[in-house]
Write an enzyme that holds these catalytic residues in place. Structure first.
Site, PDB file in Angstrom:
ATOM      1  N   SER A 144      76.195 -76.120  10.056  1.00 17.21           N
ATOM      2  CA  SER A 144      77.194 -75.523  10.952  1.00 17.21           C
ATOM      3  C   SER A 144      77.874 -74.378  10.221  1.00 17.21           C
ATOM      4  O   SER A 144      77.799 -74.278   8.990  1.00 17.21           O
ATOM      5  CB  SER A 144      78.237 -76.589  11.296  1.00 17.21           C
ATOM      6  OG  SER A 144      79.357 -76.014  11.929  1.00 17.21           O
ATOM      7  N   TYR A 157      84.798 -83.390  10.050  1.00 18.04           N
ATOM      8  CA  TYR A 157      83.578 -82.648  10.444  1.00 18.04           C
ATOM      9  C   TYR A 157      83.231 -81.619   9.373  1.00 18.04           C
ATOM     10  O   TYR A 157      82.071 -81.510   8.959  1.00 18.04           O
ATOM     11  CB  TYR A 157      83.820 -81.972  11.796  1.00 18.04           C
ATOM     12  CG  TYR A 157      82.601 -81.287  12.384  1.00 18.04           C
ATOM     13  CD1 TYR A 157      81.624 -82.015  13.058  1.00 18.04           C
ATOM     14  CD2 TYR A 157      82.432 -79.904  12.281  1.00 18.04           C
ATOM     15  CE1 TYR A 157      80.515 -81.390  13.621  1.00 18.04           C
ATOM     16  CE2 TYR A 157      81.328 -79.267  12.843  1.00 18.04           C
ATOM     17  CZ  TYR A 157      80.375 -80.017  13.509  1.00 18.04           C
ATOM     18  OH  TYR A 157      79.272 -79.395  14.066  1.00 18.04           O
TER      19      TYR A 157
HETATM   20  P1  NAD Z   1      74.681 -81.956  21.914  1.00 18.23           P
HETATM   21  O1  NAD Z   1      75.675 -83.015  22.196  1.00 18.23           O
HETATM   22  O2  NAD Z   1      74.194 -81.092  23.015  1.00 18.23           O
HETATM   23  O3  NAD Z   1      73.418 -82.582  21.164  1.00 18.23           O
HETATM   24  C1  NAD Z   1      73.572 -83.620  20.224  1.00 18.23           C
HETATM   25  C2  NAD Z   1      72.597 -84.726  20.577  1.00 18.23           C
HETATM   26  O4  NAD Z   1      72.752 -85.759  19.584  1.00 18.23           O
HETATM   27  C3  NAD Z   1      72.894 -85.367  21.931  1.00 18.23           C
HETATM   28  O5  NAD Z   1      71.703 -85.421  22.701  1.00 18.23           O
HETATM   29  C4  NAD Z   1      73.407 -86.766  21.581  1.00 18.23           C
HETATM   30  O6  NAD Z   1      73.069 -87.743  22.546  1.00 18.23           O
HETATM   31  C5  NAD Z   1      72.722 -87.003  20.248  1.00 18.23           C
HETATM   32  N1  NAD Z   1      73.436 -87.994  19.434  1.00 18.23           N
HETATM   33  C6  NAD Z   1      74.740 -87.986  19.079  1.00 18.23           C
HETATM   34  N2  NAD Z   1      75.034 -89.061  18.347  1.00 18.23           N
HETATM   35  C7  NAD Z   1      73.885 -89.781  18.243  1.00 18.23           C
HETATM   36  C8  NAD Z   1      73.550 -91.004  17.611  1.00 18.23           C
HETATM   37  N3  NAD Z   1      74.478 -91.733  16.964  1.00 18.23           N
HETATM   38  N4  NAD Z   1      72.266 -91.438  17.668  1.00 18.23           N
HETATM   39  C9  NAD Z   1      71.326 -90.724  18.367  1.00 18.23           C
HETATM   40  N5  NAD Z   1      71.592 -89.570  18.996  1.00 18.23           N
HETATM   41  C10 NAD Z   1      72.864 -89.101  18.930  1.00 18.23           C
HETATM   42  O7  NAD Z   1      75.353 -81.032  20.781  1.00 18.23           O
HETATM   43  P2  NAD Z   1      74.769 -79.834  19.909  1.00 18.23           P
HETATM   44  O8  NAD Z   1      75.852 -78.843  19.830  1.00 18.23           O
HETATM   45  O9  NAD Z   1      73.428 -79.411  20.368  1.00 18.23           O
HETATM   46  O10 NAD Z   1      74.675 -80.542  18.478  1.00 18.23           O
HETATM   47  C11 NAD Z   1      73.501 -80.554  17.687  1.00 18.23           C
HETATM   48  C12 NAD Z   1      73.887 -80.287  16.235  1.00 18.23           C
HETATM   49  O11 NAD Z   1      74.419 -78.971  16.142  1.00 18.23           O
HETATM   50  C13 NAD Z   1      74.964 -81.227  15.673  1.00 18.23           C
HETATM   51  O12 NAD Z   1      74.598 -81.580  14.356  1.00 18.23           O
HETATM   52  C14 NAD Z   1      76.202 -80.350  15.658  1.00 18.23           C
HETATM   53  O13 NAD Z   1      77.102 -80.748  14.673  1.00 18.23           O
HETATM   54  C15 NAD Z   1      75.575 -78.999  15.344  1.00 18.23           C
HETATM   55  N6  NAD Z   1      76.402 -77.835  15.647  1.00 18.23           N
HETATM   56  C16 NAD Z   1      76.859 -77.610  16.914  1.00 18.23           C
HETATM   57  C17 NAD Z   1      77.652 -76.504  17.141  1.00 18.23           C
HETATM   58  C18 NAD Z   1      78.218 -76.210  18.494  1.00 18.23           C
HETATM   59  O14 NAD Z   1      79.173 -75.406  18.592  1.00 18.23           O
HETATM   60  N7  NAD Z   1      77.695 -76.788  19.566  1.00 18.23           N
HETATM   61  C19 NAD Z   1      77.979 -75.616  16.094  1.00 18.23           C
HETATM   62  C20 NAD Z   1      77.473 -75.880  14.828  1.00 18.23           C
HETATM   63  C21 NAD Z   1      76.680 -76.990  14.615  1.00 18.23           C
END
Ligand code: NAD
Length: 264
Positions: A144, A157
């Site tokens: 991130s 986080y």
């Molecule tokens: P999202 O919620 O769309 O996708 C995350 C997925 O992880 C979901 O499908 C959820 O069901 C699954 N998940 C969560 N906890 C779980 C568990 N305990 N076991 C199995 N599955 C689980 O969110 P996203 O933004 O696509 O997140 C993906 C990654 O990107 C994460 O690591 C997040 O920290 C990172 N990220 C997101 C952002 C943002 O702004 N969206 C920015 C930087 C990093």
């Protein structure tokens, strides 16, 4: 001809957001199969319809070692091999400061955020190591903007996302020369990233007010646009490809709209 012809990938948290976009892009680049582990697999249906026979879904929790065994087992059984692991499932703390916790809630939220965002990656790496060493494959972990800077998350986080950088470096050293290990660090992205059950925020999502989120994200970065999951996928393809990044390991590539060049 795609960059990942015949590759097989395993992706955690691949049913939504960034993980789902990576799965779709890998398949479009010619991947023979993608196995996805997610606690809610409902988002995978349209992907399976678009790429029949090339998508496998495993319902499970990334804190459970058995879920990772099932993920890697299904990739190898259904698609014949494993070339890339993408550790990606995560939850958010909605920028909560340390002072907003008391000891009990801090401990529970720590366990949940570090359990999903960091231990989940380690368990995935442990399960995938043997299959990846057979193919000279690679691992990619979603970090991130909060892996590098303060302010992208709250105390837990940001600490967990910084820890992923150390995890990637150490693991890259440990697994060389057979497996490359890298990360991608997205900036604020238009997804439904959720909060923690420990804080009663499991149904709260980044996208609850999408218009406001989009305006805030585009104003916050020098490149002046709110990132979509698809905007990060090229880096995941590059880092997976043996031909195109054979000398890259132990690195986290930021994909954050230029936060590092923001004026002071
Ligand atoms: P999202 O919620 O769309 O996708 C995350 C997925 O992880 C979901 O499908 C959820 O069901 C699954 N998940 C969560 N906890 C779980 C568990 N305990 N076991 C199995 N599955 C689980 O969110 P996203 O933004 O696509 O997140 C993906 C990654 O990107 C994460 O690591 C997040 O920290 C990172 N990220 C997101 C952002 C943002 O702004 N969206 C920015 C930087 C990093």
């Amino acid at each position: 001809m795609g960059w990942l012809e015949g590759y097989v990938a395993a992706i955690t948290g691949g049913a939504n957001g960034i993980g789902l976009a990576v799965a779709r892009r890998y398949l479009a680049e010619g991947a023979a199969g993608v196995a996805i582990l997610d606690r809610d697999t409902s988002g995978i249906a349209t992907l399976s319809d678009a790429f029949p026979g090339r998508v496998t879904a495993i319902a499970g929790d990334v804190r459970d070692p058995a879920s990772h065994s099932a993920l890697i087992g299904s990739a190898v059984e259904n698609h014949g091999r494993l070339d890339v692991l993408v550790g990606n499932a995560g939850v958010f703390d909605f920028r909560r400061p340390l002072a907003s916790y008391e000891a009990g809630s801090l401990g529970e939220t720590f366990d949940e955020i570090f359990g999903i965002n960091l231990k989940g990656y380690m368990l995935a790496a442990l399960a995938a190591r043997d299959a990846l060493s057979q193919t000279g494959g690679s691992m990619i972990f979603t970090g991130s903007v909060a892996s590098q800077y303060a302010g992208g998350g709250g105390i837990l986080y940001t600490a967990a996302k910084h820890a992923i950088v150390g995890f990637i470096r150490e693991l890259a050293r440990e697994l060389a020369p057979s497996i490359r290990v890298n990360g991608v660090g997205p900036g604020g992205t238009l997804t439904s990233l959720r909060g923690t059950a420990a804080l009663g925020q499991q149904d709260r999502s980044l996208a609850d007010n999408r218009e406001q989120l989009e305006a805030r994200l585009s104003a916050a970065v020098p490149l002046r646009f709110a990132q979509r999951p698809e905007d990060h996928c090229g880096l995941y393809v590059l880092l997976a490809s043996r031909e195109n990044s054979p000398a890259v390991t132990g690195e986290m590539y930021m994909s954050d709209g230029g936060v590092g060049i923001r004026p002071l």
